[in-house]
Design an enzyme around this catalytic site. Structure first.
Site, mmCIF file in Angstrom:
data_model
loop_
_atom_site.group_PDB
_atom_site.id
_atom_site.type_symbol
_atom_site.label_atom_id
_atom_site.label_comp_id
_atom_site.label_asym_id
_atom_site.label_seq_id
_atom_site.Cartn_x
_atom_site.Cartn_y
_atom_site.Cartn_z
ATOM 1 N N ASP A 92 45.297 19.594 -51.938
ATOM 2 C CA ASP A 92 45.552 18.708 -53.079
ATOM 3 C C ASP A 92 44.937 17.347 -52.805
ATOM 4 O OD1 ASP A 92 46.703 17.374 -55.277
ATOM 5 O OD2 ASP A 92 48.459 18.675 -55.199
ATOM 6 N N ARG A 134 45.105 14.770 -54.844
ATOM 7 C CA ARG A 134 45.707 13.708 -55.659
ATOM 8 C C ARG A 134 46.542 12.744 -54.822
ATOM 9 N NH1 ARG A 134 48.964 17.329 -59.785
ATOM 10 N NH2 ARG A 134 49.067 18.622 -57.914
#
Ligand SMILES: Nc1nc2c(ncn2[C@@H]2O[C@H](COP(=O)(O)OP(=O)(O)OP(=O)(O)O)[C@@H](O)[C@H]2O)c(=O)[nH]1
Ligand SMILES: [Zn+2]
Length: 383
Positions: free
Chosen positions: A294, A296
């Site tokens: 991920d 983010r």
């Protein structure tokens, strides 16, 4: 050491240099990266041409490819966290063989690996910031290479510090009411800064009172799911379901973040979908492209809420990273509420991977007992 003399009439000079370098990479043009006494010329693999490769060969020393550990692991080798690979011969053909037509590693590397140095790692970080395939071609910046084009120069440490500074520079730039179907008049508040290239948006549903507890959904952009109703993920249903629930329950705030494809960008998400069509799950496909689980960050979401006057939240999510980010960001997370949708034949594998590999709180969401013959297009349950 970050470059000194950071202020300019147009903002932080370090940020400006990195923003320009990102634009150069996206336009498939080289950038010079400096680290201490080292300087190299970097070029993204995404956009490589014979001419670009020939240009890099005019630098000093052997040109090389910089790839993240995930990519090397996918090639059956384990070099962490970032490796410099000598590509022999340094040609488009060899590059294609290495990355393959589906951006997969299809051939074991011919050349040798070593751990990448600081400037090389910064080149890779720049390709991530530019939302390109995470791989970069580099060569030591010889005089002939420098002379061929006035190269933009950026400092490696400025690249590494970019996202932190960007997240902290968050500010509200505009706000207005927009009536939404089933949710009445909602206020759209636009922030500049944070993550990605575009702006971040807070949608205030109903009339949440600053200073009082508020229901919050942190939602990463998903063009395919949010806008076109893709059945491959649960995003569109989660977005509309939470807005509807907030309208029914007296209000809330949706933070709509510019983090398409878990922060990898739309081009890489569609590359990953192509790999998923070949049988890889959502995380394995990203790993084959060279991404971690991920990309983010959610820290700036706490700042968005604070700028809106909220400090206590009821968070609507299944993602433990979002809960942690708001707590780490100093917000009082009073409670968390899962946002479950009914699985479909097309997204059950995706949801199961999120639960099993990334710890999403989807435990009893009907994934294990899902019968693809039943209700594949049933409407979402309310969150
Ligand atoms: N890389 C990649 N991104 C995907 C894929 N499917 C969806 N996405 C992206 O995943 C993100 C999903 O975001 P969210 O709905 O905010 O969140 P979440 O992390 O699942 O957490 P909650 O929904 O809050 O439980 C969006 O950025 C989508 O564009 C995929 O197969 N690969
Ligand atoms: Zn989605």
């Amino acid at each position: 050491m970050e470059s000194a003399n950071a202020s300019s009439p147009f903002g932080d000079a370090r940020q400006i240099a990195v923003e320009r370098a990102i634009a150069e990479f996206r336009a498939a043009r080289p950038v010079a990266i400096r680290s201490g006494s080292t300087a190299l010329v970097a070029f993204p693999v995404d956009g490589a041409t014979e001419a670009a490769m020939a240009f890099l060969q005019r630098g000093d020393g052997k040109p090389r490819v910089i790839v993240p550990g995930e990519k090397i692991l996918a090639a059956g080798k384990w070099i962490r966290p970032v490796a410099a690979l000598t590509l022999e011969p340094f040609t488009m053909e060899a590059l294609d063989a290495y990355f393959g037509r589906d951006e997969r590693v299809t051939a074991a590397a011919n050349g040798s690996f070593r751990a990448a140095d600081r400037a090389e790692v910064a080149g890779l970080a720049l390709s991530n910031l530019a939302l390109l395939l995470p791989a970069v071609l580099v060569a030591d910046a010889g005089a002939s290479a420098r002379d061929a084009l006035p190269l933009l120069t950026v400092d490696a440490e400025d690249v590494f510090g970019f996202r932190d500074r960007e997240a902290k520079a968050l500010k509200i730039v505009s706000r207005a009411f927009v009536p939404l179907e089933g949710a009445g008049s909602c206020e759209f508040v636009v922030f500049r800064g944070g993550d990605g290239f575009r702006d971040q948006i807070a949608i205030l549903v109903g009339n949440p009172t600053p200073g009082k507890p508020v229901s919050v959904r942190i939602h990463s952009a998903c063009l395919t799911g949010d806008l076109f109703g893709s059945l491959k993920c649960d995003c569109g249903e989660q977005l509309r379901g939470t807005v509807r629930a907030m309208a029914e329950e007296g209000g809330g705030a949706v933070l709509y973040l510019d983090q398409e494809g878990r922060g990898n960008g739309i081009a890489n998400k569609i590359r990953a979908y192509r790999l998923q069509d070949q049988g890889f799950d959502t995380y394995d496909a990203d790993e084959l492209l060279g991404f971690g689980q991920d990309q983010r960050r959610f820290d700036f979401a706490a700042d968005m809420l604070r700028l809106l006057g909220f400090t206590s939240v009821r968070l609507m999510t299944n993602n433990p990273l979002k809960i942690k980010a708001l707590r780490d960001g100093g917000l009082n997370v009073l409670s968390t509420h899962r946002v479950l949708t009914r699985p479909t034949a097309q997204n059950v594998k995706y949801l199961a991977a999120k639960r099993d590999k990334a710890g999403h709180l989807l435990g009893d969401a009907g994934l294990d007992t899902f019968d693809s013959g039943e209700h594949p297009l049933s409407p979402a349950r309310h969150p």
